[in-house]
Design a protein around this motif. Structure first.
Motif, PDB file in Angstrom:
ATOM      1  N   PRO A 178       0.834  -1.207   0.000  1.00  0.00           N
ATOM      2  CA  PRO A 178       0.000   0.000   0.000  1.00  0.00           C
ATOM      3  C   PRO A 178       0.866   1.254   0.000  1.00  0.00           C
ATOM      4  N   GLY A 179       0.316   2.318  -0.559  1.00  0.00           N
ATOM      5  CA  GLY A 179       1.088   3.548  -0.580  1.00  0.00           C
ATOM      6  C   GLY A 179       0.334   4.702  -1.199  1.00  0.00           C
ATOM      7  N   PHE A 180       1.100   5.705  -1.639  1.00  0.00           N
ATOM      8  CA  PHE A 180       0.560   6.956  -2.167  1.00  0.00           C
ATOM      9  C   PHE A 180       1.280   7.318  -3.460  1.00  0.00           C
ATOM     10  N   GLU A 181       0.624   8.136  -4.278  1.00  0.00           N
ATOM     11  CA  GLU A 181       1.280   8.771  -5.408  1.00  0.00           C
ATOM     12  C   GLU A 181       1.335  10.269  -5.156  1.00  0.00           C
ATOM     13  N   VAL A 182       2.485  10.862  -5.443  1.00  0.00           N
ATOM     14  CA  VAL A 182       2.726  12.271  -5.152  1.00  0.00           C
ATOM     15  C   VAL A 182       2.354  13.105  -6.383  1.00  0.00           C
ATOM     16  N   LEU A 183       1.340  13.960  -6.228  1.00  0.00           N
ATOM     17  CA  LEU A 183       0.849  14.801  -7.326  1.00  0.00           C
ATOM     18  C   LEU A 183       1.256  16.242  -7.064  1.00  0.00           C
ATOM     19  N   THR A 184       2.126  16.759  -7.932  1.00  0.00           N
ATOM     20  CA  THR A 184       2.633  18.125  -7.766  1.00  0.00           C
ATOM     21  C   THR A 184       2.279  18.953  -8.984  1.00  0.00           C
ATOM     22  N   PRO A 185       1.476  20.017  -8.831  1.00  0.00           N
ATOM     23  CA  PRO A 185       1.165  20.878  -9.976  1.00  0.00           C
ATOM     24  C   PRO A 185       2.429  21.603 -10.463  1.00  0.00           C
ATOM     25  N   LEU A 186       2.564  21.678 -11.772  1.00  0.00           N
ATOM     26  CA  LEU A 186       3.676  22.383 -12.403  1.00  0.00           C
ATOM     27  C   LEU A 186       3.104  23.568 -13.174  1.00  0.00           C
ATOM     28  N   GLN A 187       3.509  24.790 -12.765  1.00  0.00           N
ATOM     29  CA  GLN A 187       3.032  25.981 -13.472  1.00  0.00           C
ATOM     30  C   GLN A 187       3.939  26.247 -14.659  1.00  0.00           C
ATOM     31  N   LEU A 188       3.356  26.244 -15.846  1.00  0.00           N
ATOM     32  CA  LEU A 188       4.117  26.402 -17.076  1.00  0.00           C
ATOM     33  C   LEU A 188       4.381  27.878 -17.357  1.00  0.00           C
ATOM     34  N   ASP A 189       5.236  28.118 -18.335  1.00  0.00           N
ATOM     35  CA  ASP A 189       5.634  29.488 -18.652  1.00  0.00           C
ATOM     36  C   ASP A 189       4.460  30.346 -19.102  1.00  0.00           C
ATOM     37  N   ASP A 190       3.414  29.745 -19.674  1.00  0.00           N
ATOM     38  CA  ASP A 190       2.255  30.534 -20.118  1.00  0.00           C
ATOM     39  C   ASP A 190       1.235  30.763 -19.011  1.00  0.00           C
ATOM     40  N   GLY A 191       1.545  30.305 -17.792  1.00  0.00           N
ATOM     41  CA  GLY A 191       0.657  30.509 -16.655  1.00  0.00           C
ATOM     42  C   GLY A 191      -0.272  29.355 -16.363  1.00  0.00           C
ATOM     43  N   SER A 192      -0.470  28.450 -17.304  1.00  0.00           N
ATOM     44  CA  SER A 192      -1.332  27.286 -17.070  1.00  0.00           C
ATOM     45  C   SER A 192      -0.612  26.288 -16.158  1.00  0.00           C
ATOM     46  N   VAL A 193      -1.378  25.339 -15.652  1.00  0.00           N
ATOM     47  CA  VAL A 193      -0.847  24.374 -14.680  1.00  0.00           C
ATOM     48  C   VAL A 193      -1.109  22.961 -15.183  1.00  0.00           C
ATOM     49  N   PHE A 194      -0.098  22.113 -15.038  1.00  0.00           N
ATOM     50  CA  PHE A 194      -0.204  20.701 -15.420  1.00  0.00           C
ATOM     51  C   PHE A 194       0.194  19.858 -14.210  1.00  0.00           C
ATOM     52  N   VAL A 195      -0.623  18.854 -13.888  1.00  0.00           N
ATOM     53  CA  VAL A 195      -0.356  18.012 -12.713  1.00  0.00           C
ATOM     54  C   VAL A 195       0.627  16.913 -13.078  1.00  0.00           C
ATOM     55  N   VAL A 196       1.706  16.817 -12.298  1.00  0.00           N
ATOM     56  CA  VAL A 196       2.730  15.802 -12.506  1.00  0.00           C
ATOM     57  C   VAL A 196       2.662  14.786 -11.369  1.00  0.00           C
ATOM     58  N   ASP A 197       2.521  13.531 -11.720  1.00  0.00           N
ATOM     59  CA  ASP A 197       2.598  12.432 -10.748  1.00  0.00           C
ATOM     60  C   ASP A 197       4.069  12.063 -10.626  1.00  0.00           C
ATOM     61  N   ARG A 198       4.709  12.503  -9.538  1.00  0.00           N
ATOM     62  CA  ARG A 198       6.152  12.335  -9.401  1.00  0.00           C
ATOM     63  C   ARG A 198       6.544  10.928  -8.965  1.00  0.00           C
ATOM     64  N   GLY A 199       5.581  10.075  -8.654  1.00  0.00           N
ATOM     65  CA  GLY A 199       5.904   8.692  -8.328  1.00  0.00           C
ATOM     66  C   GLY A 199       5.219   8.197  -7.073  1.00  0.00           C
ATOM     67  N   TRP A 200       5.643   7.017  -6.648  1.00  0.00           N
ATOM     68  CA  TRP A 200       4.963   6.288  -5.562  1.00  0.00           C
ATOM     69  C   TRP A 200       5.807   6.268  -4.299  1.00  0.00           C
ATOM     70  N   LEU A 201       5.120   6.354  -3.146  1.00  0.00           N
ATOM     71  CA  LEU A 201       5.765   6.242  -1.838  1.00  0.00           C
ATOM     72  C   LEU A 201       4.992   5.253  -0.988  1.00  0.00           C
ATOM     73  N   PRO A 202       5.684   4.435  -0.169  1.00  0.00           N
ATOM     74  CA  PRO A 202       4.965   3.489   0.695  1.00  0.00           C
ATOM     75  C   PRO A 202       4.360   4.203   1.897  1.00  0.00           C
ATOM     76  N   VAL A 203       3.401   3.553   2.532  1.00  0.00           N
ATOM     77  CA  VAL A 203       2.842   4.089   3.775  1.00  0.00           C
ATOM     78  C   VAL A 203       3.948   4.119   4.825  1.00  0.00           C
ATOM     79  N   GLY A 204       3.829   5.062   5.731  1.00  0.00           N
ATOM     80  CA  GLY A 204       4.831   5.195   6.776  1.00  0.00           C
ATOM     81  C   GLY A 204       4.413   4.538   8.072  1.00  0.00           C
ATOM     82  N   ASN A 205       5.104   4.878   9.139  1.00  0.00           N
ATOM     83  CA  ASN A 205       4.815   4.294  10.449  1.00  0.00           C
ATOM     84  C   ASN A 205       3.418   4.640  10.934  1.00  0.00           C
ATOM     85  N   GLU A 206       2.936   5.826  10.535  1.00  0.00           N
ATOM     86  CA  GLU A 206       1.587   6.222  10.949  1.00  0.00           C
ATOM     87  C   GLU A 206       0.512   5.683  10.011  1.00  0.00           C
ATOM     88  N   GLN A 207       0.927   4.942   8.963  1.00  0.00           N
ATOM     89  CA  GLN A 207       0.040   4.258   8.020  1.00  0.00           C
ATOM     90  C   GLN A 207      -0.759   5.192   7.110  1.00  0.00           C
TER      91      GLN A 207
END
Length: 279
Positions: free
Chosen positions: A100-129
């Motif tokens: 089990p885990g998470f995917e990290v979604l980070t918006p990227l603001q482009l030079d024209d001002g619009s935004v594109f969502v980048v899925d930077r990858g997967w991380l496992p659950v931590g000690n707090e689950q």
């Protein structure tokens, strides 16, 4: 009732109706499996045609923020902009190789001002689950990014998420927190970043090009439908034998069946040999 006239009654009509309904159900299930195979083959074609392409500028593939065709799935595109780290969210309940885990979604603001969502990858659950132990930070400042396109996901009723997380990658939900136009039909799985950080979440793997067992299941349902009629025919034939047991022709057939069974039955010597062999 002699002969075959016994089948002309409500009981056998009901049996025939049930058999026909069973065959229709088997046919529908078979078609469903054929459709699922076609869908799997279509997904395989997208991987083979798009995954290894040379990246092209995002605006060449998606000329507007609301344009995307499903045939563009997995197409690599190039972007340049700055990550909006404060708007980063985690997509929860994302298994990876059974973990089990998470995917990290980070918006990227482009030079024209619009935004594109980048899925930077997967991380496992931590000690707090309910949160990773560590979320690697994206590069600061302007960055060149290569991603593979993927369609956004629908809202799933009943799925909830705490602050800073989302249940599905529903892009309009992310757009609610931004003051800039967001690409609302597709987001991207991260391939590379320049400059590259020291650490990053685990990259997405190439999808397995496996169509599954849909074709064999489709043929199995066809066979089941045929077996239903064969079973009905066997039942009719068996009752015919019972009702016409005193007819000379049926008695002769019964004697032939008995002779065949007797011919197949082992004699005393063969039985004794088998017992000795098993000791």
């Amino acid at each position: 009732m002699k002969g075959w006239r016994f089948v002309v009654n409500l009981r056998w009509a009901a049996y025939l109706a049930v058999t026909v309904l069973f065959a229709v159900a088997c046919g529908l299930l078979s078609n469903w499996q054929f459709d699922r195979r076609e869908q799997a083959l279509a997904e395989i074609r997208k991987v083979t045609e798009n995954w290894d392409r040379e990246p092209v500028p995002l605006e060449q593939v998606l000329p507007t923020v609301d344009s995307f065709d499903d045939d563009q799935k997995w197409t690599p595109v190039e972007l340049r902009g700055s990550y909006l780290t404060d708007e980063q969210v985690l997509a929860r309940n994302r298994p990876f190789n059974g973990r089990p885990g998470f995917e990290v979604l980070t918006p990227l603001q482009l030079d024209d001002g619009s935004v594109f969502v980048v899925d930077r990858g997967w991380l496992p659950v931590g000690n707090e689950q309910d949160y990773p132990d560590d979320v690697p930070a994206p590069p600061v400042g302007e960055v060149d990014v290569v991603v593979r396109l993927k369609p956004g996901e629908p809202v799933l009723p009943g799925r909830l998420a705490p602050d800073g997380q989302i249940a599905t990658v529903h892009l309009p939900k992310i757009a609610e927190t931004l003051d800039a136009p967001l690409y609302s039909e597709a987001y991207g799985l991260l391939v590379s970043e320049d400059p590259a950080p020291d650490t990053r979440p685990l990259a997405a793997l190439r999808p397995a090009e496996d169509e599954g067992s849909h074709l064999s299941y489709a043929f199995q349902w066809i066979v089941f439908g045929i077996l239903g009629f064969l079973g009905l025919g066997y039942a009719i034939r068996n009752e015919y034998r019972i009702r016409n047991a005193d007819e000379p022709e049926e008695q002769e057939r019964a004697r032939k069946r008995e002779r065949k069974r007797a011919a197949r039955a082992p004699d005393d010597a063969e039985i004794e040999d088998r017992i000795l062999a098993d000791r």
